[in-house]
Structure formats: C-alpha cells, structure tokens
Design a protein around this motif. Sequence first.
Motif, short mmCIF file in Angstrom:
data_model
loop_
_atom_site.label_atom_id
_atom_site.label_comp_id
_atom_site.label_asym_id
_atom_site.label_seq_id
_atom_site.Cartn_x
_atom_site.Cartn_y
_atom_site.Cartn_z
N HIS A 79 -11.22 -4.79 -3.35
CA HIS A 79 -9.96 -4.10 -3.58
C HIS A 79 -9.30 -3.65 -2.27
CE1 HIS A 79 -10.39 -4.40 -7.85
NE2 HIS A 79 -11.66 -4.08 -7.70
N ASN A 80 -9.54 -4.43 -1.23
CA ASN A 80 -8.87 -4.27 0.07
C ASN A 80 -9.10 -2.91 0.72
OD1 ASN A 80 -7.73 -6.92 -0.11
ND2 ASN A 80 -6.27 -6.09 -1.58
N ARG A 81 -10.34 -2.43 0.64
CA ARG A 81 -10.72 -1.21 1.36
C ARG A 81 -11.58 -1.63 2.54
NH1 ARG A 81 -7.89 -0.73 -3.26
NH2 ARG A 81 -7.82 1.35 -4.09
N ASN A 85 -7.13 4.33 -1.77
CA ASN A 85 -5.96 3.45 -1.69
C ASN A 85 -6.32 2.24 -0.84
OD1 ASN A 85 -4.10 5.22 -3.08
ND2 ASN A 85 -4.23 6.52 -1.27
N GLU A 86 -5.55 1.15 -0.98
CA GLU A 86 -5.79 -0.01 -0.13
C GLU A 86 -5.76 0.42 1.33
OE1 GLU A 86 -3.62 -3.59 -0.80
OE2 GLU A 86 -4.03 -3.59 -2.94
#
Length: 164
Positions: free
Chosen positions: A106-108, A84-85
């Motif tokens: 993807h904002n990880r 998930n983010e």
Amino acid sequence: FNLDPVRIPAKYPGKRHFKGKNIGKPSGNPLGKNPSDVWEFLAQEWDELLWDIPNVKSNHPEKTIHPCQYPIELVERCVLALTNEGDWVFDPFAGVGTSLIASIMHNRRVMGSEKKAEYVKIAKERIAAYLQGNLKIRPLGKPIHQPNGKEKVAQIPEEWHNNI
C-alpha cells in the motif's frame, strides 16, 4: 485515522434525512459506515461485521516456518486505517516480514528489525517475491471457506460415533 479504507457496507444505505436542510437526501456515506466496536455488535450482526481472518497454518498460502506468523490481510487493515501513502511503518519484531509486505503493498516505506537471521532471510525472500509478483497472498476480504458438511473431512469419523 483513515476511515474510508476500512468502512463496511451500510445496513440501510437507502436511509434518508427526514428533516433539516438535507431532507430527502441520503443520510449515509456511499463508501459505507464506520465498523462498529465488537462490544456493540448484536448477535445477528456478528458474522457480517466481524473481520474474519483465518490463521496462517498448514495450507494457508502465506505459511512459512515461523511458528506464530499472522496473515498479511490482518496488517493491511491497520496499515490502511492508520497510515497514509508514503508514511513510514516500523516493525520492531519483523519476523518473516508480514507487516513490511502489507505496508509495501500500500505504498508505505518500511523498516523492520528481527534478531533471528533465518527469519530475516525469509522476510527478504518474501519481499523480493512480492516485488516480482510471485508471492502467494490471501486476498483482502476473501471469504473463509465454509464446508457444506458433505466433504469427508467435515464429517464425524465413524470411530467417534460410539463416543458421542
């Protein structure tokens, strides 16, 4: 498991419930269906349902000096499906940073380790290039070029004709 980011188009999106409380309503998901396991593919479904991701070699836009580099697109699907983010992604064999870049996209949050200093340097340069908007990346889901047979490179060389 995050199904929505890796769904594939439904084969029969217009299918409807034929009984029960939802009779007449669409029975599928508007976002698509769960991708099948390879072992369940029918021959005619193979091309449309298999993730066809090209190797990173010669003219691939992501190519570096790493001898067994894999494409960002491959990792993106795993990142989207399994995190998930804001989650952490750790790659203990970071190489030239492919999984780190896919995760950052993807904002990880990311961590990686790599024993070859040359690869660490390239990974840092690639991450910086991505953050600056300069990294050449093959877009997720871009179809692989299929030659039409008229290109010279797709034709059988004249000198091979006697050996066929």
